[in-house]
Design an enzyme around this catalytic site. Structure first.
Site, PDB file in Angstrom:
ATOM      1  CG  HIS A 271      37.604  49.994 124.281  1.00 54.25           C
ATOM      2  ND1 HIS A 271      36.148  49.830 123.902  1.00 54.25           N
ATOM      3  CD2 HIS A 271      38.101  48.816 123.959  1.00 54.25           C
ATOM      4  CE1 HIS A 271      35.844  48.645 123.397  1.00 54.25           C
ATOM      5  NE2 HIS A 271      36.937  47.962 123.429  1.00 54.25           N
TER       6      HIS A 271
ATOM      7  CD  GLU B 104      37.616  49.330 119.681  1.00 52.54           C
ATOM      8  OE1 GLU B 104      38.716  49.276 119.141  1.00 52.54           O
ATOM      9  OE2 GLU B 104      36.791  48.508 120.103  1.00 52.54           O
TER      10      GLU B 104
ATOM     11  CG  ASP C 179      36.658  45.068 117.063  1.00 47.41           C
ATOM     12  OD1 ASP C 179      36.175  44.286 118.220  1.00 47.41           O
ATOM     13  OD2 ASP C 179      37.459  45.687 117.663  1.00 47.41           O
ATOM     14  CG  HIS C 180      33.559  46.398 119.807  1.00 50.38           C
ATOM     15  ND1 HIS C 180      33.010  46.482 120.789  1.00 50.38           N
ATOM     16  CD2 HIS C 180      34.946  46.523 119.895  1.00 50.38           C
ATOM     17  CE1 HIS C 180      33.897  45.996 121.706  1.00 50.38           C
ATOM     18  NE2 HIS C 180      34.991  46.278 121.096  1.00 50.38           N
TER      19      HIS C 180
ATOM     20  CG  HIS D 279      36.518  43.407 123.979  1.00 52.79           C
ATOM     21  ND1 HIS D 279      36.223  43.915 122.606  1.00 52.79           N
ATOM     22  CD2 HIS D 279      36.497  42.119 123.776  1.00 52.79           C
ATOM     23  CE1 HIS D 279      35.626  43.136 122.156  1.00 52.79           C
ATOM     24  NE2 HIS D 279      35.635  41.716 122.701  1.00 52.79           N
TER      25      HIS D 279
END
Length: 340
Positions: free
Chosen positions: A212, A169, A95-96, A249
């Site tokens: 988020h 996040e 992820d990210h 997201h």
């Protein structure tokens, strides 16, 4: 079934787009949350995506080691063994990954997969996300163009983000402003930089008001029609219907109607973390409150070993998280769609 091969992963994404559903992509931070994700997908009879963030990978390596590549590699290897016992296909994803962590996370993992492929093996992960939302679009796309070339060599799919997901996040903070909405111009610039599959396959996290974090339904103001617009503008120019494989997201607090509308515009993957974290932790809190004098040696007593055995509350946590994943599969219409 084993972890999905590049060919199977591509088929998973193609089927989702063709049949109008999306896969939950579940963030995990331990072997137990991984097992919960596998269980949830199996109970929903849905193939799925399991992912690890930079912070999750660091945590997986050990609180004193804090090495993202070590943690991510360990998770992937563990997943390869346990996933074989479940009757669903699972793709592994990172992820990210912001710019300042590329050299310590995404690039080394891509290199590992390139080396595995050179030996005739499958890549370690099936996809990786480059998060360029914190840098100017021009720089974001320049880096994406370089990364997609390396990902293609490793037989993995790249995910990229244009626009900004609000909230926070793993230390990546997105402000709540007009950048929360991707424009058709952003989408056209993306195609110019990375193509529409001919340079390597990619997933696109286009933003439409996503945030988020933890929000009550109705608080987050989503505009799914933004996704429809970029698909139509780019599709018309390049003669391809729904040209992008989109990612959703920051979905906590979204209504089911908003989720389903986004899926109808070509979303094939929706990240889920906040909701499954709570679903995992809530049964643990329940166990501790109900067994207070068992999990603690109160007033010099001995406690209750069966109550403080991590397996006692761990099983409840796994079941709670798995149930939430089944719910996610229902919301995203992937329930019962597993590849036979």
């Amino acid at each position: 079934m084993p972890i999905a091969t590049p060919e199977v992963y591509a088929e998973m994404l193609d089927r989702a787009k063709r049949q109008g559903f999306a896969y939950p992509a579940i963030n995990v931070t331990s072997s137990q949350t991984l097992n919960a994700a596998l269980r949830g997908f199996a109970e929903a009879e849905s193939d799925g995506i399991i992912q690890v963030s930079t912070g999750g990978a660091e945590f997986l390596s050990g609180a004193t080691v804090k090495d993202m590549v070590t943690g991510a590699t360990a998770l992937a290897e563990y997943a390869r063994v346990v996933a074989e016992k479940y009757p669903v296909q699972i793709a592994l994803h990172t992820d990210h990954c912001p710019k300042n962590k590329l050299d310590g996370f995404m690039k080394p993992l891509i290199k590992i997969s390139q080396e595995r492929v050179a030996r005739g093996e499958e890549p370690l992960f099936q996809s990786h996300m480059w998060d360029g939302s914190a840098v100017p679009l021009e720089e974001n796309l320049q880096i994406a163009a370089e990364l997609i070339e390396e990902c293609a060599k490793a037989r993995v799919i790249m995910e990229m983000e244009i626009g900004v997901v609000g909230g926070e996040e793993d230390g990546v903070v997105g402000e709540i402003n007009e950048k929360l909405y991707t424009t058709p111009g952003d989408a056209l610039a993306t195609v110019e930089a990375v193509g529409l599959g001919e340079k390597g396959r990619y997933l696109l996290a286009a933003t439409f008001g996503n945030v988020h974090g933890v929000y009550k339904p109705g608080h987050v103001k989503l505009r799914p029609e933004v996704l429809k617009e970029i698909q139509e503008v780019v599709g018309e120019q390049y003669g391809k219907e729904k040209p992008f494989d989109l990612v959703f997201h920051g979905g906590s607090g979204s209504t089911l109607e908003e989720i389903r509308e986004a899926v109808s515009y070509g979303v094939v993957k929706m990240n889920i973390d906040t909701d499954t974290q709570y679903a995992f932790t809530r049964p643990v809190a329940d166990h501790m409150f109900k067994n207070y004098d068992g999990v603690l040696k109160v007033d010099g007593e001995v406690g209750n070993k069966k109550a403080y055995d991590p397996r006692a509350y761990g099983k409840a946590a796994e079941a709670g998280m798995a149930a939430r994943i089944v719910e996610a599969c229902e919301h995203l219409l992937s329930q019962g769609t597993k590849i036979k």
